[in-house]
Design a protein around this motif. Sequence first.
Motif, PDB file in Angstrom:
ATOM      1  N   LEU A  50       0.811  -1.212   0.000  1.00  0.00           N
ATOM      2  CA  LEU A  50       0.000   0.000   0.000  1.00  0.00           C
ATOM      3  C   LEU A  50       0.846   1.264   0.000  1.00  0.00           C
ATOM      4  N   ARG A  51       2.033   1.195   0.583  1.00  0.00           N
ATOM      5  CA  ARG A  51       2.874   2.386   0.677  1.00  0.00           C
ATOM      6  C   ARG A  51       3.344   2.890  -0.673  1.00  0.00           C
ATOM      7  N   ARG A  52       3.300   2.036  -1.677  1.00  0.00           N
ATOM      8  CA  ARG A  52       3.699   2.480  -3.020  1.00  0.00           C
ATOM      9  C   ARG A  52       2.750   3.545  -3.574  1.00  0.00           C
ATOM     10  N   THR A  53       1.547   3.648  -3.006  1.00  0.00           N
ATOM     11  CA  THR A  53       0.582   4.652  -3.452  1.00  0.00           C
ATOM     12  C   THR A  53       0.632   5.922  -2.607  1.00  0.00           C
ATOM     13  N   MET A  54       1.495   5.959  -1.604  1.00  0.00           N
ATOM     14  CA  MET A  54       1.524   7.078  -0.662  1.00  0.00           C
ATOM     15  C   MET A  54       2.641   8.055  -1.019  1.00  0.00           C
ATOM     16  N   PRO A  55       2.317   9.338  -1.138  1.00  0.00           N
ATOM     17  CA  PRO A  55       3.296  10.314  -1.638  1.00  0.00           C
ATOM     18  C   PRO A  55       4.587  10.395  -0.835  1.00  0.00           C
ATOM     19  N   ARG A  56       4.546  10.165   0.464  1.00  0.00           N
ATOM     20  CA  ARG A  56       5.770  10.321   1.258  1.00  0.00           C
ATOM     21  C   ARG A  56       6.827   9.273   0.934  1.00  0.00           C
ATOM     22  N   PHE A  57       6.398   8.213   0.260  1.00  0.00           N
ATOM     23  CA  PHE A  57       7.333   7.147  -0.098  1.00  0.00           C
ATOM     24  C   PHE A  57       7.753   7.223  -1.568  1.00  0.00           C
ATOM     25  N   ASP A  58       7.300   8.250  -2.303  1.00  0.00           N
ATOM     26  CA  ASP A  58       7.629   8.283  -3.729  1.00  0.00           C
ATOM     27  C   ASP A  58       9.034   8.845  -3.962  1.00  0.00           C
ATOM     28  N   ALA A  59       9.455   8.792  -5.218  1.00  0.00           N
ATOM     29  CA  ALA A  59      10.842   9.151  -5.552  1.00  0.00           C
ATOM     30  C   ALA A  59      11.155  10.617  -5.287  1.00  0.00           C
ATOM     31  N   ASP A  60      10.133  11.479  -5.299  1.00  0.00           N
ATOM     32  CA  ASP A  60      10.375  12.901  -5.047  1.00  0.00           C
ATOM     33  C   ASP A  60      10.528  13.202  -3.563  1.00  0.00           C
ATOM     34  N   ASN A  61       9.670  12.614  -2.742  1.00  0.00           N
ATOM     35  CA  ASN A  61       9.636  12.963  -1.321  1.00  0.00           C
ATOM     36  C   ASN A  61      10.530  12.098  -0.438  1.00  0.00           C
ATOM     37  N   TRP A  62      10.722  10.840  -0.816  1.00  0.00           N
ATOM     38  CA  TRP A  62      11.435   9.925   0.072  1.00  0.00           C
ATOM     39  C   TRP A  62      12.862  10.375   0.412  1.00  0.00           C
ATOM     40  N   PRO A  63      13.661  10.862  -0.531  1.00  0.00           N
ATOM     41  CA  PRO A  63      15.026  11.264  -0.145  1.00  0.00           C
ATOM     42  C   PRO A  63      15.044  12.298   0.977  1.00  0.00           C
ATOM     43  N   ARG A  64      14.153  13.278   0.922  1.00  0.00           N
ATOM     44  CA  ARG A  64      14.103  14.289   1.986  1.00  0.00           C
ATOM     45  C   ARG A  64      13.617  13.670   3.302  1.00  0.00           C
ATOM     46  N   ASN A  65      12.648  12.774   3.210  1.00  0.00           N
ATOM     47  CA  ASN A  65      12.165  12.126   4.424  1.00  0.00           C
ATOM     48  C   ASN A  65      13.211  11.184   5.014  1.00  0.00           C
ATOM     49  N   LEU A  66      13.968  10.531   4.152  1.00  0.00           N
ATOM     50  CA  LEU A  66      15.012   9.631   4.642  1.00  0.00           C
ATOM     51  C   LEU A  66      16.089  10.410   5.402  1.00  0.00           C
ATOM     52  N   ALA A  67      16.369  11.618   4.969  1.00  0.00           N
ATOM     53  CA  ALA A  67      17.354  12.436   5.691  1.00  0.00           C
ATOM     54  C   ALA A  67      16.870  12.728   7.113  1.00  0.00           C
ATOM     55  N   LEU A  68      15.571  12.990   7.271  1.00  0.00           N
ATOM     56  CA  LEU A  68      14.999  13.172   8.608  1.00  0.00           C
ATOM     57  C   LEU A  68      15.081  11.883   9.413  1.00  0.00           C
ATOM     58  N   ILE A  69      14.761  10.780   8.754  1.00  0.00           N
ATOM     59  CA  ILE A  69      14.763   9.481   9.427  1.00  0.00           C
ATOM     60  C   ILE A  69      16.162   9.132   9.931  1.00  0.00           C
ATOM     61  N   ASP A  70      17.170   9.440   9.140  1.00  0.00           N
ATOM     62  CA  ASP A  70      18.547   9.175   9.579  1.00  0.00           C
ATOM     63  C   ASP A  70      18.873   9.940  10.860  1.00  0.00           C
ATOM     64  N   ARG A  71      18.451  11.182  10.933  1.00  0.00           N
ATOM     65  CA  ARG A  71      18.687  11.971  12.139  1.00  0.00           C
ATOM     66  C   ARG A  71      17.870  11.427  13.311  1.00  0.00           C
ATOM     67  N   PHE A  72      16.662  10.974  13.029  1.00  0.00           N
ATOM     68  CA  PHE A  72      15.815  10.384  14.066  1.00  0.00           C
ATOM     69  C   PHE A  72      16.439   9.097  14.605  1.00  0.00           C
ATOM     70  N   ASP A  73      16.931   8.253  13.705  1.00  0.00           N
ATOM     71  CA  ASP A  73      17.584   7.017  14.122  1.00  0.00           C
ATOM     72  C   ASP A  73      18.791   7.303  15.010  1.00  0.00           C
ATOM     73  N   ALA A  74      19.509   8.373  14.695  1.00  0.00           N
ATOM     74  CA  ALA A  74      20.677   8.746  15.505  1.00  0.00           C
ATOM     75  C   ALA A  74      20.250   9.175  16.903  1.00  0.00           C
ATOM     76  N   LEU A  75      19.133   9.896  17.014  1.00  0.00           N
ATOM     77  CA  LEU A  75      18.604  10.284  18.328  1.00  0.00           C
ATOM     78  C   LEU A  75      18.318   9.054  19.173  1.00  0.00           C
ATOM     79  N   ALA A  76      17.638   8.079  18.563  1.00  0.00           N
ATOM     80  CA  ALA A  76      17.302   6.859  19.288  1.00  0.00           C
ATOM     81  C   ALA A  76      18.563   6.102  19.695  1.00  0.00           C
ATOM     82  N   ALA A  77      19.531   6.023  18.781  1.00  0.00           N
ATOM     83  CA  ALA A  77      20.765   5.287  19.073  1.00  0.00           C
ATOM     84  C   ALA A  77      21.524   5.921  20.225  1.00  0.00           C
ATOM     85  N   GLN A  78      21.545   7.227  20.275  1.00  0.00           N
ATOM     86  CA  GLN A  78      22.234   7.920  21.365  1.00  0.00           C
ATOM     87  C   GLN A  78      21.600   7.610  22.714  1.00  0.00           C
ATOM     88  N   ALA A  79      20.283   7.350  22.710  1.00  0.00           N
ATOM     89  CA  ALA A  79      19.580   7.027  23.953  1.00  0.00           C
ATOM     90  C   ALA A  79      19.590   5.534  24.253  1.00  0.00           C
TER      91      ALA A  79
END
Length: 330
Positions: A222-251
């Motif tokens: 289903l996520r293939r139909t969702m804009p946040r996972f498309d080729a335009d938006n995902w790279p920017r969202n992945l950059a946020l996710i990487d920073r989020f993952d780092a926050l969790a790892a630090q804790a």
Amino acid sequence: MEKRELAGRMVLPIGLGCMNLSWAYGDPPPHEQKVALLERALELGYDHFDTANVYGLGANETLLGEAIMDRRGDFLLASKTGIVVHGPARGIDCRPEAMLASLDESLARLKSDRIDLFYMHRFDPKVPIADMVGALSRAIEAGKIGAYGVSEWGAAHIREAHAVHPMAAVQAEYSLWTRNPEIAVLETTRELGIAFVAFSPVARGALGGELRDPATLAEKDLRRTMPRFDADNWPRNLALIDRFDALAAQAGIAPAQLALAWLLAQGPHVHVIPGTTSIAHLEENFATLSLNVAPDLLASAGALINQSTVSGPRYSPAAQATVDTEDFAS
């Protein structure tokens, strides 16, 4: 973490969303793996299981009926009605006669004489709210359901329905990257004493610490139909996710645990129902209940990922048209 009230019962605030055991996110696992996961959930102490008649066109309710109804007294059972499927087309039908017929079909599949919490899955603008709620109040009187709720309804309609018959729960998508309930619904439920149940609390897996490339998702995911996972938006969202993952790892915690802890801190009436096909993730999610996550870490997570920083809307225009919950775009 202490239990929280839901539909007249005290339950742990992390329940199990069962949808993707049968539908939506790629191919479901083999039957024996589904059963093993549900049995493990009960062993861990999960006491809130959420399903719907539309998940796998009845297959998900049938699965629960076969796998865990021998432990019926150990958990709160929630299901939904109102979404109808005709081939590739989906619609909404909350006419009283349709919902009551659907309820009987759900009870048969679930092998239960009662559903503790029965939701209208979407708002049906074609049916008066008093008629919809009236039908479910009769089902409560008949003992077929314990309480009713609604899913993805806006605040004004929630208030109108609650005035006809007290509502037990409102379910909506809510996560760090989907904040729509914060416009009005979260405060409305708090004010009226209604439980709020967040589905897709780990941002449809985006904050689960593993998804890197949506192109690897199964063709029917289903996520293939969702804009946040498309080729335009995902790279920017992945950059946020990487920073989020780092926050969790630090804790020293998992990203999914940080995402769930943030949600549970948004109010004592908030519940979350993450779904998974992985027993390891099932255990990881449940372990969030024993964590003490620092408020400053939660604040940092909320400032990093929110409606202003995420790229893309949550749904396509066609899917968004079926949602009554207030939207930032409007």
